[in-house]
Write an enzyme that holds these catalytic residues in place. Structure first.
Site, PDB file in Angstrom:
ATOM      1  N   ARG A  67      48.717  32.286  47.920  1.00  0.00           N
ATOM      2  CA  ARG A  67      49.825  32.808  48.733  1.00  0.00           C
ATOM      3  C   ARG A  67      49.498  32.821  50.217  1.00  0.00           C
ATOM      4  O   ARG A  67      50.399  32.754  51.054  1.00  0.00           O
ATOM      5  CB  ARG A  67      50.248  34.186  48.228  1.00  0.00           C
ATOM      6  N   GLU A 104      35.537  43.248  40.130  1.00  0.00           N
ATOM      7  CA  GLU A 104      35.260  44.454  39.354  1.00  0.00           C
ATOM      8  C   GLU A 104      34.363  44.128  38.160  1.00  0.00           C
ATOM      9  O   GLU A 104      33.420  44.849  37.859  1.00  0.00           O
ATOM     10  CB  GLU A 104      36.578  45.075  38.883  1.00  0.00           C
TER      11      GLU A 104
END
Length: 182
Positions: A67, A104
Site C-alpha cells: 500500500r 510478533e
C-alpha cells in the site's frame, strides 16, 4: 511544517472504512480503498502532501510494499520525482540490499535494489507507507535507504497507530509525519 486541522483530519479519517476483526479477531482493519475511490478526499490528501513536501528538495520517494506503493507513486507524480520500491524478498530482479526485522512471532525481510538511488550519494529520500504500527517494516526500510548510501529525510504515513509506538521508535532515526494519529 504543514499539518492538517482537526476538521481536515476528521474528513480524511471518515473516508477510511473500519472493519473489525479483520484479518483476524481482535484486529481493527483500516481499509484505505474507500479513501482511494473517493476522488475528493484523495485529491485533498495529495494536495496536502504535495504542499508539505514541495520544498524538501527530495531526490526520490521510496514506498514500501504494497500500500505504500500506492501513496508514494501518487506523491511522485505530484512532485515530479522518481519512485523507488521497497519490496518483500525475491520480488526485485536485480542485486539487492536486504534487512530483516522481527515480528510478533518470527521475522520478515524487505529488499531494495542496490542501485535504486542511481549511486547518488546522500540522495534525499522520503519514505512513504500507508500505516505505521510497531515500526518494524519502517525501521527496516529506513535502514535499507541508509545502506544504499541515501538519506531518509522523513518518513510519511497516512496513519499512525499511536498505541503500538512504532513512530516513536522511528523518530529516533528520522523525522516522522503521520497525516492521521489513531
Amino acid at each position: 511544517m504543514i499539518k492538517l486541522t482537526q476538521e481536515e483530519q476528521k474528513y480524511l479519517f471518515d473516508s477510511i472504512r473500519i472493519i473489525p476483526d479483520f484479518p483476524k479477531k481482535g484486529i481493527i482493519f483500516r481499509d484505505i480503498t474507500t479513501l482511494l475511490n473517493n476522488k475528493e478526499a484523495l485529491n485533498f490528501l495529495l494536495k496536502h502532501l504535495k504542499e508539505r513536501y514541495k520544498d524538501y528538495n527530495l531526490d526520490f520517494i521510496a514506498g514500501t510494499e504494497s500500500r505504500g506503493f500506492i501513496f508514494a507513486s501518487m506523491i511522485c507524480a505530484k512532485l515530479n520525482l522518481p519512485f523507488v520500491p521497497i519490496r518483500k524478498p525475491g520480488k526485485l530482479p536485480f542485486e539487492t540490499f536486504s534487512c530483516e526485522y522481527d515480528l510478533e512471532y518470527g521475522s520478515d525481510k524487505v529488499e531494495l535494489h542496490k542501485d535504486a538511488f542511481k549511486n547518488i550519494q546522500n540522495a534525499r529520500v522520503l519514505l512513504v507507507d500507508d500505516l505505521i504500527a510497531t515500526g518494524g517494516t519502517a525501521i527496516a526500510s529506513y535502514e535499507l535507504i541508509q545502506k544504499a548510501g541515501a538519506k531518509c529525510v522523513e518518513a510519511c504515513f497516512l496513519m499512525n497507530l499511536k498505541d503500538l509506538n512504532g513512530a516513536n521508535k522511528l523518530e529516533k532515526l528520522t523525522s516522522v509525519y503521520s497525516v492521521l494519529e489513531i
